[in-house]
Design a protein around this motif. Structure first.
Motif, PDB file in Angstrom:
ATOM      1  N   ARG A 163      97.869  71.173  37.446  1.00 35.31           N
ATOM      2  CA  ARG A 163      97.656  69.826  36.928  1.00 35.31           C
ATOM      3  C   ARG A 163      97.039  69.783  35.532  1.00 35.31           C
ATOM      4  O   ARG A 163      96.627  68.720  35.075  1.00 35.31           O
ATOM      5  CB  ARG A 163      96.761  69.038  37.892  1.00 35.31           C
ATOM      6  N   GLY A 164      96.954  70.907  34.847  1.00 37.91           N
ATOM      7  CA  GLY A 164      96.271  70.923  33.565  1.00 37.91           C
ATOM      8  C   GLY A 164      97.106  71.463  32.432  1.00 37.91           C
ATOM      9  O   GLY A 164      98.317  71.235  32.341  1.00 37.91           O
ATOM     10  N   ALA A 165      96.470  72.244  31.567  1.00 35.79           N
ATOM     11  CA  ALA A 165      97.121  72.720  30.341  1.00 35.79           C
ATOM     12  C   ALA A 165      98.168  73.793  30.605  1.00 35.79           C
ATOM     13  O   ALA A 165      98.944  74.121  29.709  1.00 35.79           O
ATOM     14  CB  ALA A 165      96.057  73.270  29.386  1.00 35.79           C
ATOM     15  N   GLY A 166      98.189  74.341  31.814  1.00 34.84           N
ATOM     16  CA  GLY A 166      99.134  75.413  32.109  1.00 34.84           C
ATOM     17  C   GLY A 166     100.377  74.991  32.845  1.00 34.84           C
ATOM     18  O   GLY A 166     101.134  75.847  33.333  1.00 34.84           O
ATOM     19  N   ARG A 167     100.653  73.702  32.934  1.00 37.52           N
ATOM     20  CA  ARG A 167     101.838  73.238  33.666  1.00 37.52           C
ATOM     21  C   ARG A 167     103.105  73.884  33.112  1.00 37.52           C
ATOM     22  O   ARG A 167     103.358  73.869  31.911  1.00 37.52           O
ATOM     23  CB  ARG A 167     101.979  71.718  33.554  1.00 37.52           C
ATOM     24  N   GLY A 168     103.897  74.436  34.006  1.00 38.92           N
ATOM     25  CA  GLY A 168     105.190  74.988  33.616  1.00 38.92           C
ATOM     26  C   GLY A 168     105.156  76.438  33.191  1.00 38.92           C
ATOM     27  O   GLY A 168     106.214  77.054  33.022  1.00 38.92           O
ATOM     28  N   ALA A 169     103.952  77.016  33.010  1.00 37.93           N
ATOM     29  CA  ALA A 169     103.875  78.416  32.606  1.00 37.93           C
ATOM     30  C   ALA A 169     104.238  79.325  33.775  1.00 37.93           C
ATOM     31  O   ALA A 169     103.801  79.106  34.898  1.00 37.93           O
ATOM     32  CB  ALA A 169     102.476  78.753  32.106  1.00 37.93           C
ATOM     33  N   ARG A 170     105.016  80.350  33.521  1.00 39.62           N
ATOM     34  CA  ARG A 170     105.383  81.298  34.583  1.00 39.62           C
ATOM     35  C   ARG A 170     104.409  82.461  34.660  1.00 39.62           C
ATOM     36  O   ARG A 170     104.163  83.013  35.730  1.00 39.62           O
ATOM     37  CB  ARG A 170     106.795  81.821  34.368  1.00 39.62           C
ATOM     38  N   PHE A 171     103.855  82.858  33.501  1.00 43.35           N
ATOM     39  CA  PHE A 171     102.943  84.002  33.465  1.00 43.35           C
ATOM     40  C   PHE A 171     101.686  83.583  32.712  1.00 43.35           C
ATOM     41  O   PHE A 171     101.660  83.581  31.485  1.00 43.35           O
ATOM     42  CB  PHE A 171     103.628  85.199  32.796  1.00 43.35           C
ATOM     43  N   LEU A 172     100.664  83.221  33.457  1.00 46.59           N
ATOM     44  CA  LEU A 172      99.483  82.568  32.897  1.00 46.59           C
ATOM     45  C   LEU A 172      98.226  83.330  33.261  1.00 46.59           C
ATOM     46  O   LEU A 172      98.070  83.816  34.387  1.00 46.59           O
ATOM     47  CB  LEU A 172      99.399  81.133  33.435  1.00 46.59           C
ATOM     48  N   LEU A 173      97.314  83.413  32.305  1.00 53.32           N
ATOM     49  CA  LEU A 173      95.946  83.849  32.546  1.00 53.32           C
ATOM     50  C   LEU A 173      95.030  82.675  32.292  1.00 53.32           C
ATOM     51  O   LEU A 173      95.074  82.066  31.214  1.00 53.32           O
ATOM     52  CB  LEU A 173      95.569  85.012  31.616  1.00 53.32           C
ATOM     53  N   GLY A 174      94.209  82.335  33.285  1.00 54.81           N
ATOM     54  CA  GLY A 174      93.150  81.366  33.077  1.00 54.81           C
ATOM     55  C   GLY A 174      91.847  82.109  32.894  1.00 54.81           C
ATOM     56  O   GLY A 174      91.531  83.020  33.661  1.00 54.81           O
TER      57      GLY A 174
END
Length: 313
Positions: A130-141
């Motif tokens: 629900r935040g800045a990473g919507r739609g990313a397939r390979f994400l680091l938070g």
């Protein structure tokens, strides 16, 4: 408090979420759309294991009452290490909890299914959902705050690894001869970039700080032009960049989302992070890697914890 029975025959529409850290414990109610509709918070007690549990139990009781006595399930994001196999936690910064049976305790207290992950993973999942990473397939938070934490979303799904601790990026080593870390290692990025360590380094480098000064005071001094304070943020930001470059090369990331109290300093942190990435992330497949601020603030962990229940992770 008496609560009316659920007579609709439908499952409850709210999920109870817990975000357990070394400084504070937060509970919330999240609806199926990922909206946080209730929040309560207590400081993390410094006593024994049962004192810490009493705070969690009190928040569960209060939040369950706010939900009318029933919830779909409970999602927990807890500072780690954790063990998702047996539902225990042994946080570095809650030393009273060693193999503490958190899942069992919460299940008994709430009477609903419980899912557990690290707080960093829940932040990453929340920003991905629900935040800045919507739609990313390979994400680091990443959370850069009193400590440094993180979590991974790989190929469009949260990734916990063998025990649930994958993404513990605060303990990537950026200075092999650096300061000892609470994890038992040395030179972890947390010892360089976390708020208290930024302040420690700045004091050692000559920052004339008031008693009790923290990272927020350091940011204020940097914005006012203090050269030592600005160097502290540059040093921390470049350590974060080195960490990101290493993790991105291993996991082939396309997006990094950074939140937490130190990240709230904005360009003081993000400018040296991006400059550092220009030096460290030289592989061709990392050319499109983006680094952005978190969008959900302190609520990301609660929203991600709720997603554990809604997705069955």
């Amino acid at each position: 408090m008496d609560t009316p029975p659920n007579t609709t025959g439908l499952p409850p529409a709210l999920t109870l979420a817990l975000d357990i850290g070394g400084t504070k414990i937060t509970a919330g109610l999240v609806d199926d759309a990922g909206t946080l509709v209730h929040r309560a918070r207590l400081p993390t007690p410094r006593g024994d294991a049962e004192a810490v549990w009493a705070a969690v139990d009190a928040l569960c009781t209060e939040t369950l009452a706010a939900a009318g006595g029933r919830v779909r399930g409970v999602g927990i994001g807890c500072c780690g290490p954790i063990d998702r196999t047996d539902g225990t936690v042994s946080p570095i910064n809650i030393t009273a909890w060693q193999r503490f049976p958190l899942v069992e305790r919460v299940t008994d207290a709430v009477g609903a299914p419980v899912r557990l992950h690290t707080d960093g993973a829940c932040m990453a999942i929340g920003e991905w959902w629900r935040g800045a990473g919507r739609g990313a397939r390979f994400l680091l938070g990443m959370v850069v705050s009193t400590g440094v934490g993180g979590g991974l979303v790989l190929d469009g799904a949260p990734y916990g690894g063998r025990t649930g601790n994958a993404g513990h990026v605060g303990h990537v080593v950026v200075d092999p001869d650096g300061h000892p870390c609470t994890c038992g290692g040395r030179g972890c990025v947390e010892t360089v970039a976390a708020g208290p360590h930024l302040v420690r380094w700045a004091r050692e480098a000559g920052w004339d700080a008031p008693a009790g000064a923290d990272a927020r005071d350091l940011a204020g001094a940097a914005l006012a032009g203090d050269p030592v304070a600005r160097r502290a943020f540059r040093r921390g930001g470049r350590a974060v960049a080195a960490t990101i470059a290493s993790v991105a090369a291993v996991c082939d990331l396309d997006l990094v989302v950074i939140g937490g109290g130190v990240a709230a300093a904005g360009d003081l942190l993000f400018d040296p992070v991006r400059a550092g990435l220009a030096d460290h992330a030289g592989l061709a497949f990392l050319e499109d890697l983006r680094v952005v601020p978190a969008a959900l603030g302190g609520d990301a962990g609660l929203i991600g914890a709720a997603a554990l229940v809604l997705t069955g992770d």
